[in-house]
Design a protein around this motif. Structure first.
Motif, PDB file in Angstrom:
ATOM      1  N   LEU A 142       0.868  -1.172   0.000  1.00 19.16           N
ATOM      2  CA  LEU A 142       0.000   0.000   0.000  1.00 19.16           C
ATOM      3  C   LEU A 142       0.907   1.225   0.000  1.00 19.16           C
ATOM      4  O   LEU A 142       1.534   1.549   1.010  1.00 19.16           O
ATOM      5  CB  LEU A 142      -0.915   0.006   1.214  1.00 19.16           C
ATOM      6  N   ALA A 143       1.010   1.891  -1.138  1.00 22.80           N
ATOM      7  CA  ALA A 143       2.005   2.944  -1.331  1.00 22.80           C
ATOM      8  C   ALA A 143       1.389   4.328  -1.215  1.00 22.80           C
ATOM      9  O   ALA A 143       0.433   4.656  -1.922  1.00 22.80           O
ATOM     10  CB  ALA A 143       2.661   2.788  -2.701  1.00 22.80           C
ATOM     11  N   GLY A 144       1.949   5.135  -0.313  1.00 24.84           N
ATOM     12  CA  GLY A 144       1.524   6.518  -0.142  1.00 24.84           C
ATOM     13  C   GLY A 144       2.689   7.465  -0.345  1.00 24.84           C
ATOM     14  O   GLY A 144       3.826   7.053  -0.616  1.00 24.84           O
ATOM     15  N   ALA A 145       2.396   8.751  -0.170  1.00 25.35           N
ATOM     16  CA  ALA A 145       3.410   9.766  -0.449  1.00 25.35           C
ATOM     17  C   ALA A 145       4.546   9.759   0.565  1.00 25.35           C
ATOM     18  O   ALA A 145       5.720   9.870   0.213  1.00 25.35           O
ATOM     19  CB  ALA A 145       2.748  11.151  -0.471  1.00 25.35           C
ATOM     20  N   GLY A 146       4.212   9.642   1.849  1.00 26.81           N
ATOM     21  CA  GLY A 146       5.206   9.767   2.905  1.00 26.81           C
ATOM     22  C   GLY A 146       5.249  11.178   3.442  1.00 26.81           C
ATOM     23  O   GLY A 146       5.025  12.153   2.716  1.00 26.81           O
ATOM     24  N   SER A 147       5.506  11.294   4.744  1.00 25.93           N
ATOM     25  CA  SER A 147       5.472  12.598   5.403  1.00 25.93           C
ATOM     26  C   SER A 147       6.468  12.619   6.552  1.00 25.93           C
ATOM     27  O   SER A 147       6.782  11.586   7.137  1.00 25.93           O
ATOM     28  CB  SER A 147       4.055  12.867   5.939  1.00 25.93           C
ATOM     29  N   SER A 148       6.931  13.816   6.911  1.00 27.36           N
ATOM     30  CA  SER A 148       7.739  13.974   8.111  1.00 27.36           C
ATOM     31  C   SER A 148       6.873  13.945   9.364  1.00 27.36           C
ATOM     32  O   SER A 148       7.398  13.889  10.477  1.00 27.36           O
ATOM     33  CB  SER A 148       8.510  15.296   8.047  1.00 27.36           C
ATOM     34  N   HIS A 149       5.558  13.974   9.172  1.00 27.31           N
ATOM     35  CA  HIS A 149       4.594  13.924  10.276  1.00 27.31           C
ATOM     36  C   HIS A 149       4.225  12.464  10.505  1.00 27.31           C
ATOM     37  O   HIS A 149       3.450  11.873   9.749  1.00 27.31           O
ATOM     38  CB  HIS A 149       3.367  14.761   9.917  1.00 27.31           C
ATOM     39  N   ILE A 205      10.532  10.591   1.961  1.00 30.24           N
ATOM     40  CA  ILE A 205      10.705  11.002   3.367  1.00 30.24           C
ATOM     41  C   ILE A 205      10.621   9.831   4.341  1.00 30.24           C
ATOM     42  O   ILE A 205      11.524   9.617   5.143  1.00 30.24           O
ATOM     43  CB  ILE A 205       9.698  12.105   3.777  1.00 30.24           C
ATOM     44  N   ALA A 206       9.520   9.099   4.319  1.00 26.53           N
ATOM     45  CA  ALA A 206       9.282   8.039   5.311  1.00 26.53           C
ATOM     46  C   ALA A 206       9.745   6.685   4.794  1.00 26.53           C
ATOM     47  O   ALA A 206      10.015   6.484   3.611  1.00 26.53           O
ATOM     48  CB  ALA A 206       7.803   7.995   5.667  1.00 26.53           C
ATOM     49  N   SER A 207       9.829   5.748   5.701  1.00 25.26           N
ATOM     50  CA  SER A 207      10.159   4.371   5.344  1.00 25.26           C
ATOM     51  C   SER A 207       9.076   3.451   5.901  1.00 25.26           C
ATOM     52  O   SER A 207       8.336   3.827   6.802  1.00 25.26           O
ATOM     53  CB  SER A 207      11.535   3.992   5.916  1.00 25.26           C
ATOM     54  N   PRO A 208       8.960   2.227   5.349  1.00 21.23           N
ATOM     55  CA  PRO A 208       9.843   1.625   4.349  1.00 21.23           C
ATOM     56  C   PRO A 208       9.578   2.162   2.937  1.00 21.23           C
ATOM     57  O   PRO A 208       8.512   2.683   2.649  1.00 21.23           O
ATOM     58  CB  PRO A 208       9.496   0.142   4.436  1.00 21.23           C
ATOM     59  N   THR A 209      10.580   1.998   2.083  1.00 17.91           N
ATOM     60  CA  THR A 209      10.410   2.296   0.669  1.00 17.91           C
ATOM     61  C   THR A 209       9.658   1.147   0.001  1.00 17.91           C
ATOM     62  O   THR A 209       9.459   0.083   0.595  1.00 17.91           O
ATOM     63  CB  THR A 209      11.772   2.463  -0.008  1.00 17.91           C
ATOM     64  N   VAL A 210       9.282   1.346  -1.229  1.00 19.93           N
ATOM     65  CA  VAL A 210       8.594   0.281  -1.967  1.00 19.93           C
ATOM     66  C   VAL A 210       9.476  -0.965  -2.084  1.00 19.93           C
ATOM     67  O   VAL A 210       9.014  -2.079  -1.794  1.00 19.93           O
ATOM     68  CB  VAL A 210       8.128   0.782  -3.353  1.00 19.93           C
ATOM     69  N   PRO A 211      10.755  -0.865  -2.486  1.00 23.22           N
ATOM     70  CA  PRO A 211      11.575  -2.082  -2.548  1.00 23.22           C
ATOM     71  C   PRO A 211      11.718  -2.777  -1.191  1.00 23.22           C
ATOM     72  O   PRO A 211      11.737  -4.011  -1.123  1.00 23.22           O
ATOM     73  CB  PRO A 211      12.936  -1.570  -3.052  1.00 23.22           C
ATOM     74  N   GLU A 212      11.806  -2.001  -0.121  1.00 24.73           N
ATOM     75  CA  GLU A 212      11.902  -2.608   1.209  1.00 24.73           C
ATOM     76  C   GLU A 212      10.618  -3.362   1.562  1.00 24.73           C
ATOM     77  O   GLU A 212      10.653  -4.464   2.131  1.00 24.73           O
ATOM     78  CB  GLU A 212      12.187  -1.534   2.255  1.00 24.73           C
ATOM     79  N   ALA A 213       9.473  -2.776   1.225  1.00 20.99           N
ATOM     80  CA  ALA A 213       8.202  -3.451   1.492  1.00 20.99           C
ATOM     81  C   ALA A 213       8.071  -4.716   0.660  1.00 20.99           C
ATOM     82  O   ALA A 213       7.587  -5.749   1.151  1.00 20.99           O
ATOM     83  CB  ALA A 213       7.040  -2.498   1.202  1.00 20.99           C
TER      84      ALA A 213
END
Length: 231
Positions: A120-127, A157-165
């Protein structure tokens, strides 16, 4: 009737604005008598200041309560110096999940496939709470879907990345991968997700889904009702 001003993030990618306008066309079809105006915070026109000319309900077309929702939208409304009410963002809401699952289904993914892992891929945030909201959806899908596993991932910004997932899902026994989109419209970050997904099936962003349009109207209606009670 007080206008509904829907404000999206904005992108230099013309597909993004087209997708947002498509969603608002569905909103208008559900409520033809309502003045529905679309605009963007940045990168494309019209801007919020171009359409916010008087009392209105501003609905942020944002899936999570990250920086744009907490800072940019209120600041832009305050700068306009008009008596506008800003609603909550669209997420979290079960209808967003339904829309994302429909997009997966359109891409050929079905429930109960034990060989399949879903990102489930989202943008990612520092929040961090914004990222956790996406992770909660992934955990719920993992419990209910019958897939080999579901992992949240983020484009920046956030993890995990897509390859990590994807690697986590492979370790859980998934032999095939699909990527669900936690994006409202196409653009740079969804394209980045697709580029990192390898041979995975990649679902389209939520776009002009009717339940998303209903959610936009619900945010508007709730704000109007609160204003009526307050008056």
């Amino acid at each position: 009737m007080i206008p509904l001003v829907a404000v999206a993030h904005g992108s230099r990618d013309p597909r993004s604005a087209a997708s947002i306008h498509g969603l608002l066309d569905v909103v208008r079809s559900l409520r033809p008598e309502l003045d529905v105006r679309g605009c963007f915070l940045d990168l494309c026109a019209p801007r919020l200041s171009d359409v916010l000319r008087g009392p209105a309900v501003v609905v942020p077309l944002l899936l999570g309560k990250a920086y744009h929702a907490r800072v940019d939208v209120p600041a832009a409304v305050a700068e306009s110096r008009v008596p506008a009410v800003v609603t909550d963002v669209l997420g979290p809401d079960p209808r967003l999940e339904s829309a994302a699952l429909r997009r997966l289904s359109e891409a050929g993914v079905s429930f109960g496939d034990r060989s399949l892992g879903v990102v489930l891929a989202g943008a990612g945030s520092s929040h961090a709470p914004a990222n956790e909201a996406v992770a909660r959806v992934a955990r719920r899908w993992a419990r209910e879907s019958g897939w080999a596993g579901v992992e949240a991932a983020f484009a920046s910004i956030a993890s995990p990345t897509v390859p990590e997932a994807v690697e986590k899902l492979r370790m859980k026994g998934a032999t095939r991968i699909a990527v669900a989109s936690w994006f409202l419209a196409p653009g740079l970050l969804p394209d980045k997700v697709a580029s990192l997904a390898g041979d995975a099936v990649v679902a389209q962003p939520l776009g002009d889904d009717v339940e998303v349009a209903q959610l936009v109207l619900d945010r508007y209606d709730f704000a109007v009702a609160r204003q009526t009670v307050a008056a």
